[in-house]
Each structure stands twice: as structure tokens, then as C-alpha cells.
Design a protein around this motif. Structure first.
Motif, PDB file in Angstrom:
ATOM      1  N   GLN A 196       0.685  -1.208   0.015  1.00 46.91           N
ATOM      2  CA  GLN A 196       0.062  -0.153  -0.117  1.00 46.91           C
ATOM      3  C   GLN A 196       0.906   1.295   0.057  1.00 46.91           C
ATOM      4  O   GLN A 196       0.355   2.339  -0.747  1.00 46.91           O
ATOM      5  N   ALA A 201      -2.543   8.488   2.463  1.00 46.29           N
ATOM      6  CA  ALA A 201      -3.792   7.775   1.836  1.00 46.29           C
ATOM      7  C   ALA A 201      -4.292   6.493   2.459  1.00 46.29           C
ATOM      8  O   ALA A 201      -5.367   6.314   2.621  1.00 46.29           O
ATOM      9  N   ASP A 231      -5.753   7.306   5.804  1.00 48.98           N
ATOM     10  CA  ASP A 231      -7.263   8.105   5.313  1.00 48.98           C
ATOM     11  C   ASP A 231      -8.090   7.045   5.141  1.00 48.98           C
ATOM     12  O   ASP A 231      -9.333   7.336   5.425  1.00 48.98           O
ATOM     13  N   GLY A 232      -7.741   5.946   4.537  1.00 51.85           N
ATOM     14  CA  GLY A 232      -8.678   4.898   4.029  1.00 51.85           C
ATOM     15  C   GLY A 232      -8.937   3.765   5.148  1.00 51.85           C
ATOM     16  O   GLY A 232      -9.974   3.269   4.718  1.00 51.85           O
ATOM     17  N   GLN A 243     -11.028   2.017   7.847  1.00 53.56           N
ATOM     18  CA  GLN A 243     -12.311   2.148   8.398  1.00 53.56           C
ATOM     19  C   GLN A 243     -12.602   3.162   9.582  1.00 53.56           C
ATOM     20  O   GLN A 243     -13.560   3.638   9.788  1.00 53.56           O
ATOM     21  N   GLN A 269     -13.208   6.585   8.846  1.00 53.96           N
ATOM     22  CA  GLN A 269     -14.359   7.038   8.044  1.00 53.96           C
ATOM     23  C   GLN A 269     -15.437   7.749   9.087  1.00 53.96           C
ATOM     24  O   GLN A 269     -15.891   7.503   9.881  1.00 53.96           O
TER      25      GLN A 269
END
Length: 459
Positions: A72, A120, A123-124, A126, A129
């Protein structure tokens, strides 16, 4: 033979020393990798492979976990010669003693990764969110039905992005495979807790501000209450941020009470002695609140947290505090019927014909209002307005009983012994100067029962 053997042994020892100058000893592990007989380059390859397989687990406060992989973030092994230095530090000439012992090494292996990809990836997650976390909330002041209380803080489970990024970077750099987010202090925390001294002091101050409970009685079951529920709506802050009761709100409130309960000059429906009803308004009889004094007294009572009855201050008062503030003791005068009645405690004391102001010369007795008796006196000489031409009063009349009720004290009830007849239509052409001429015996009876403030209804 011995010399040859010695030479062979030295050569063999040197050969092994040379070998271990390029290979790690048996039993060597580097960052968990079995490095036995491996060259530095071979170890680097394994470290690079391990780096590509790297996964960082993030464990949340509820025990659930998410991960960030090397793929990632573009994580790659970075050769900063740590392995070469480790091999160089290995003394190959001592191999005969070292080769049979286990050697574990943990190197601070350098890695590289893409910063943007890492952000990123974070921020991705869960847990990052919106909707999947509860933001922290400070303990705060909240109102109850009659006061204030403290709503406890909410810890929440929202992560501090900057701290999380910092901890993840540190873990990757150190090769850690797990970060406990709670232990690492990655969660946002409330800044004010329920045991905060300043917060508790403010709630105590607010509850003191709204602690008064005052009841005002306006008669006929009409009451007004100033309590915590109302006072809360008057709380504001001064220029220094201190909680106070807004004095303007007190003034507005008192004005609203005055508009609701003042009766001086108000329109009243009056039931006459003949059984009909008339509308009367104006005059000076009735309740008139002293708004300034009442507001000042109310402000003081609120500040003191007073409990119980609060007395409103009036500049003008009536005989009764009930809805019918005239009560059942009053003087009633009918201009059309030229009759006057006097009631005391609901009982008719006097019914008498009278003569009111002369219609023909424009000195009619004012009607359609309720006035109050301004006092009473006996053996009184009445004097008319001064004639500018003669400098003398327009009339001088002696009366035995004088009961003024108009605001300017020029109109009232009195006897007139020179008048032999009362009632009828005398007032049309031979009426008074505005007063209510009354038979001597009748005015005497009225004089004995009236006092200042006694209502006089004229219609």
C-alpha cells in the motif's frame, strides 16, 4: 610430518577465517532471519523480501484491528550498509569459538516508502471514516427544568490523524508489526472533564443565579411566578464573560406585568343599580404599578435567592385586588337619572337624587369614568375660577361637607342648602358648576363612610 601437519592446520584455519569474513557464522539470526552461512548480499535479499511482506497491525480501543501493508505504501528495503557493517564486525579469526554459539542480531534496518501513499492508506482506514467513530465531547453545562447540571464528557473513539501518522511512521521505521492505538495516545480526548473545577464553579454560580422562587398575587386566583424555569431565560453574560441575570429582561418582565394587571384608566364593564351594564374607562381609580421600584426590588430578591411571596409596588392603588377592583363599596352616579347610590360591603347605604353640572352653560359633570375620593372635609368654602376682569372668584359657596374626587380636586360631592329640589331635569338649565349637589342628610351619611381611595363611578 609434524611440520606438514602444522602447515595444513594453519591453512585450514585461515581458509575458514577467510570464509567467515564473507559469511555469517552458523546460528546467526538477523531480525529474525536465519543467516547461517549467508553472505551480506544474501541477508539483504532476505531483508528486502521480508520488507515486501511487512504488515503493520493497528489495534483499536475496542480490540478490533486494521492493517497497512508494504504494498500500500511502496515500502522497500533501503541498503544503508547495516548488514555489511555487522559482517565486518564479525571477527572471522575467532571462528573456532564463535561458530558453535547462537548469535541474534536486531538491526535498525532502513526502509523507504511513499509519504503520500502512507497518508492515503491512513485516510482509507475504516476507523477514520466519518460515521464509524464518535468524536469526543467536552463536559458541559446543561439546563434542567429549574436549573443547571453538568453533562459528563464523552471520550469517543475518534483518532487524532496527526498523532496516528506520527506513530505509524515510527513503527514502520522501527520495524514494529503492531501499534496499540490506545496505549500510543492516538485518540482525541475531551479537553474538559466533569470534575473540572472551573466548570463546577460555573454550574454552582448559575444555579445560585436562578435559585429564587417568587410568587406575586394579583387576586382572583391570578398569580405570577418567577422561578428557575423563567430565570434561565434571563441569564446572559457580561463583557467579561461572567454569567449574570439580564437586568433588561427584568425590566421587560415587569412592564409586561404592568400591561397585564394595571387597571388605572382601564375599560370596565359596570353593572348599574338599575340592572343594566355600562362601559366606563379613564379616571384615576385603579392599580398602577411602580415599574422602576418593582424592577429594582425584584432584581434584589432574585440576587438574594429569595423564596416565597413578592410584593409588587404601586404608585396608584384600588380598594380591591380582585378582577373587579372596584369591589362592593363605592359611590355610583347616574347623570341621566340624576341619582346617586352609595354601597358599603355590598349593602345599599344611600340612594338620593342629585343635581350635576349645568348642561346649558357647559359645566357638565364628566362621566364615563371611575375616580377615587381624594379626601374629605367639613365647613368648606368653595371658590370658582378667578374672573380676569374683576379679579374675583366666579362664585363663593359655603358647604358643610366636601368630598372631592377629580384629579384636580375641583369636582366632588357636597351639600348645597340653598337648593330646595334635586333630581329630575334641573341639571339641564340650573345645574352645578360641575360638582354633584347632594341633599345634606345624604351627603352626611356618605361622608361618614368614605375615605381616600373610595371609588366613584360616574356614567
Amino acid at each position: 610430518i609434524a611440520g606438514a601437519l602444522l602447515v595444513l592446520m594453519i591453512a585450514a584455519y585461515a581458509a575458514n577465517a577467510l570464509h567467515f569474513s564473507r559469511h555469517f557464522y552458523s546460528g546467526t539470526t538477523i531480525n529474525g532471519i536465519d543467516s547461517t552461512e549467508l553472505t551480506a548480499e544474501e541477508v539483504k535479499e532476505k531483508l528486502a523480501q521480508k520488507t515486501e511482506e511487512y504488515v503493520l497491525n493497528l489495534v483499536g480501543m475496542d480490540g478490533t484491528s486494521e492493517s497497512i501493508s508494504a504494498e500500500q505504501i511502496g515500502l522497500a528495503f533501503k541498503d544503508d550498509k547495516e548488514v555489511d557493517q555487522l559482517l565486518e564486525d564479525q571477527n572471522s579469526w575467532l571462528w573456532i569459538g564463535e561458530v558453535f554459539t547462537d548469535k541474534e542480531h536486531e538491526l535498525q534496518v532502513s526502509v523507504s516508502y511513499d509519504e503520500a501513499s502512507l497518508e492515503a492508506a491512513i485516510d482509507g482506514l475504516q476507523c477514520m471514516q466519518e460515521g464509524n467513530y464518535t468524536p469526543p465531547q467536552d463536559a458541559a453545562v446543561d439546563d434542567t427544568e429549574n436549573g443547571y447540571t453538568i453533562v459528563p464528557e464523552v471520550e469517543g473513539n475518534q483518532l487524532d490523524r496527526d498523532k496516528l501518522l506520527e506513530k505509524v511512521k515510527s513503527a514502520i521505521d522501527c520495524g514494529q508489526t503492531e501499534v496499540n492505538l490506545s496505549d500510543s495516545g492516538c485518540y482525541l480526548k475531551p479537553s474538559v472533564y466533569q470534575d473540572d473545577e472551573a466548570l463546577n464553579a460555573r454550574v454552582n454560580q448559575l444555579n445560585q443565579l436562578v435559585s429564587a422562587n417568587l410568587t406575586m398575587d394579583f387576586g382572583s386566583g391570578r398569580t405570577e411566578t418567577v422561578n428557575g424555569a423563567l430565570l434561565k431565560t434571563w441569564v446572559t453574560q457580561d463583557e467579561n464573560g461572567n454569567d449574570i441575570i439580564d437586568s433588561a429582561k427584568i425590566t421587560e418582565y415587569v412592564s409586561s406585568l404592568a400591561a397585564k394587571y394595571n387597571t388605572k384608566g382601564a375599560t370596565r364593564t359596570f353593572r348599574t343599580s338599575s340592572g343594566s351594564t355600562v362601559q366606563v374607562s379613564g379616571g384615576d381609580y385603579g392599580w398602577l404599578m411602580d415599574e422602576t421600584t418593582t424592577a429594582q426590588n425584584l432584581s434584589s430578591a432574585i440576587a438574594a435567592g429569595t423564596q416565597g411571596t413578592f410584593e409588587v409596588t404601586y404608585t396608584n392603588s384600588a380598594r380591591s385586588r380582585e378582577t373587579n377592583d372596584i369591589g362592593n363599596s363605592y359611590v355610583e352616579i347616574s347623570i341621566d337619572q340624576q341619582t346617586m347610590w352609595c354601597y358599603v360591603d355590598g349593602e345599599l347605604l344611600v340612594e338620593t337624587p342629585v343635581v350635576t353640572g349645568d348642561v346649558s352653560n357647559g359645566t357638565e359633570t364628566p362621566r364615563g369614568s371611575v375616580w377615587k375620593v381624594k379626601g374629605k372635609t367639613t365647613d368648606y368654602t368653595m371658590r370658582g375660577r378667578i374672573d380676569p376682569e374683576t379679579g374675583e372668584p366666579s362664585y363663593i359657596t359655603h358647604v358643610n361637607y366636601w368630598i372631592p374626587y377629580s384629579e384636580d380636586l375641583t369636582i366632588g360631592l357636597h351639600d348645597l342648602t340653598t337648593r330646595s329640589a334635586f333630581g329630575g331635569d334641573i341639571y339641564l338649565t340650573n345645574g352645578s358648576h360641575g360638582c354633584v349637589n347632594t341633599p345634606l342628610d345624604a351627603v352626611r351619611q356618605i361622608y361618614e363612610v368614605v375615605s381616600y381611595g373610595f371609588p366613584v363611578i360616574v356614567y
